[in-house]
Write a protein that holds these residues in place. Structure first.
Motif, PDB file in Angstrom:
ATOM      1  N   GLU A   1      23.373 -10.311  40.362  1.00 43.72           N
ATOM      2  CA  GLU A   1      24.682 -10.037  40.994  1.00 43.72           C
ATOM      3  C   GLU A   1      24.472  -9.452  42.403  1.00 43.72           C
TER       4      GLU A   1
ATOM      5  N   ASN B   1      25.457 -11.062  45.988  1.00 41.54           N
ATOM      6  CA  ASN B   1      26.284 -10.347  46.968  1.00 41.54           C
ATOM      7  C   ASN B   1      25.597 -10.289  48.328  1.00 41.54           C
TER       8      ASN B   1
ATOM      9  N   ASP C   1      19.407  -6.836  40.424  1.00 35.08           N
ATOM     10  CA  ASP C   1      20.244  -7.685  39.579  1.00 35.08           C
ATOM     11  C   ASP C   1      20.647  -8.966  40.299  1.00 35.08           C
TER      12      ASP C   1
ATOM     13  N   LEU D   1      24.752 -17.911  38.386  1.00 32.39           N
ATOM     14  CA  LEU D   1      25.759 -17.136  39.120  1.00 32.39           C
ATOM     15  C   LEU D   1      26.164 -17.842  40.415  1.00 32.39           C
TER      16      LEU D   1
ATOM     17  N   ARG E   1      29.780 -19.413  41.529  1.00 31.16           N
ATOM     18  CA  ARG E   1      30.487 -19.062  42.764  1.00 31.16           C
ATOM     19  C   ARG E   1      30.731 -20.278  43.656  1.00 31.16           C
TER      20      ARG E   1
END
Ligand code: CTP
Length: 399
Positions: free
Chosen positions: A163, A167, A161, A22, A26
Motif C-alpha cells: 500500500e 502511494n 507495505d 494493488l 488501481r
C-alpha cells in the motif's frame, strides 16, 4: 498508467505479488520483470496470472534482441520491489547484465525503489552510498520499514507495505509533469571575479543546489535555462546551460534570457564585490603588504525584483546565523515571493554537500522548514511549494 514492476531476489519477493494486484486494482497496467534471484523465491507464473502478461525474465530468451529498449519506451514508471542490496548497487553503477538492469538504463521515466534486506546490509556504507546515488538521480526511495526481519534480526530492512509503495507511485506521478508549459530560469554556482589575468576571488558554492533545481524542473516538464557560474558538474539532461564567470556576465545573461520565464530562481552565490577595473597584467609582489579596493557588483536579484511583473521570483539566503530573520529581510528588500534560507559554514550542510536542510520563507507570511534531505528532494519540495504559492497568490489577487 503503464507500470514496470521489477522484482529482485529477496524473501520479500512474494510481497511484490500483492503490489502487482494493488496496482492492477488501481487501474494500472503492470508488466512484471523478474531477476534470476527473484525466480528462486516466486515462480513467474504467479505474476503472469496476476497481471495477465508474460513475465520478462531473460535478456537473451526473447523475441527481439532489443526488447528491453521497446519495453522501456512503452511504459510510464518503473518500480523496483523488493530492491536487494545487489540490485541497488547495479542500478547505482549502471551495470546491465540482465533484463531488469538493462531496461533500467534504457528507461527515462520516474523510478521508485523499495529496498528490502538484512539490517546490516542496509546500514553498510556501500549500500547507503548507492541509495544516496539513486536519490540524487531523482528516484523515490520507499522505505525500508523497521521491524522483525526474515534473518531473525530486528531493524531497518523490511520491504514497506505494498500500500505504501503504491502511494509513493501515486505521489511520484502527481508531481511528474506539473511544470509542463512553464519556462523556468535558474542561476547556479559561484561567480569568479578576476583580480588580474591569473587570479580571482570566489566562494565555496558547488552549484549542486541550482543543478538539482534545473534537473527537477526539466523532469517535471518545464523548459529550463540554467545560467551557471564555474562548477564541476555535468549539464543536466534537457536543460539549456549558459556558462558565465562574473556577476556582471550573469546579470547580462539573466536579463537576456528573462523573456518567457514565469519562474525565476536565483540560487547562485553571486560575489558582492569585484574590481571595477581589472589590471591587464599580472600583479607583481612589489610590497610587503597590499590592499585592494572593491566596488559592489550589480545585485541581480534586487534588479529582478523591480522588474518581475507577473513572474514568481525565488531567492536564496546563505547565512551563518539568524537564518529566518535574514531570509525574510532579503525576501522583503529584494521583492521576492519566496526565499530559501540555508545555514552555511557548518560541516554537515550547505555549499559542497549533497544534502541540505533549508527553511522556505514565503511572502504570505508562512515559514516552512524542510528537514535534511538530498538537494534533489529539496528541489522537488521547492517546486511543490512554488506551485502552491502561485495558486494562493492568484486566489488572493482574484486572478
Ligand atoms: N544576489 C544577486 N546578486 C548579487 C548578490 C546576491 O542576485 N550581487 C542574490 C543571490 O543569488 C541570492 C540572494 O541574492 O538569491 C541573496 O544572496 P546573499 O549573498 O545571501 O545576499 P546579499 O544580498 O549579498 O546579503 P548579505 O551579503 O548581506 O548577506
Amino acid at each position: 498508467m503503464k507500470i514496470l514492476l521489477g522484482i529482485g531476489g529477496g524473501i520479500a519477493a512474494y510481497k511484490a505479488a500483492e503490489l502487482a494486484r494493488l496496482l492492477m486494482e488501481r487501474g494500472h497496467e503492470v508488466q512484471a520483470i523478474m531477476t534470476a534471484g527473484a525466480q528462486e523465491f516466486v515462480r513467474p507464473l504467479t505474476f503472469a496470472a496476476l497481471t495477465g502478461r508474460k513475465v520478462l525474465t531473460d535478456l537473451f530468451a526473447i523475441e527481439s534482441a532489443i526488447e528491453h529498449i521497446s519495453v522501456a519506451q512503452e511504459h510510464d514508471l518503473l518500480v523496483v520491489a523488493p530492491a536487494t542490496a545487489d540490485l541497488i548497487a547495479k542500478l547505482a553503477h549502471g551495470l546491465a547484465d540482465d533484463f531488469l538492469s538493462t531496461l533500467y538504463l534504457a528507461f527515462r521515466g520516474p523510478v521508485v525503489v523499495a529496498p528490502a534486506m538484512n539490517v546490516n546490509m542496509w546500514e553498510h556504507p556501500a549500500t547507503q552510498k548507492n541509495v544516496e546515488t539513486l536519490r540524487q538521480r531523482g528516484h523515490r526511495i520507499a522505505g525500508p520499514g523497521e521491524g522483525y526481519l526474515a534473518c531473525g534480526m530486528t531493524g531497518a530492512g523490511r520491504l514497506v507495505d505494498p500500500e505504501a509503495i503504491a502511494n509513493a507511485i501515486a505521489r511520484e506521478t502527481e508531481r511528474r509533469r506539473d511544470l509542463e508549459g512553464e519556462t523556468v530560469l535558474i542561476t547556479a554556482g559561484p561567480t569568479q571575479e578576476p583580480l588580474d589575468p591569473v587570479r580571482y576571488i570566489s566562494n565555496r558554492s558547488s552549484g549542486k543546489m541550482g543543478y538539482a533545481l534545473a534537473e527537477a524542473a526539466a523532469a517535471r516538464g518545464a523548459q529550463v535555462t540554467l545560467i551557471s557560474g564555474p562548477v564541476h558538474l555535468a549539464p543536466p539532461r534537457g536543460v539549456k546551460v549558459i556558462s558565465v564567470r562574473t556577476a556582471v556576465e550573469m546579470r547580462d545573461q539573466v536579463f537576456a534570457n528573462l523573456g518567457a520565464a514565469g519562474i525565476v530562481i536565483k540560487s547562485a552565490a553571486v560575489a558582492d564585490f569585484h574590481l571595477a577595473r581589472v589590471p591587464d597584467q599580472k600583479v607583481k609582489k612589489t610590497a610587503a603588504r597590499m590592499s585592494v579596493e572593491f566596488d559592489p557588483t550589480p545585485d541581480i536579484l534586487f534588479e529582478l525584483g523591480r522588474k518581475k511583473g507577473d513572474r514568481l521570483l525565488i531567492g536564496f539566503a546563505a547565512e551563518t546565523q539568524n537564518l529566518q530573520q535574514e531570509a525574510r529581510r532579503k525576501m522583503e528588500s529584494k521583492n521576492c515571493d519566496m526565499v530559501v534560507g540555508n545555514l552555511v559554514g557548518g560541516s554537515e550542510s550547505g555549499f559542497e554537500s549533497d544534502e541540505n536542510e533549508v527553511v522556505l520563507v514565503l511572502c504570505t507570511g508562512e515559514t516552512i522548514p524542510v528537514p535534511r534531505s538530498s538537494k534533489r528532494e529539496i528541489a522537488e519540495r521547492i517546486f511543490d511549494e512554488v506551485l502552491k504559492l502561485r495558486l494562493a497568490l492568484h486566489a488572493a489577487h482574484g486572478r
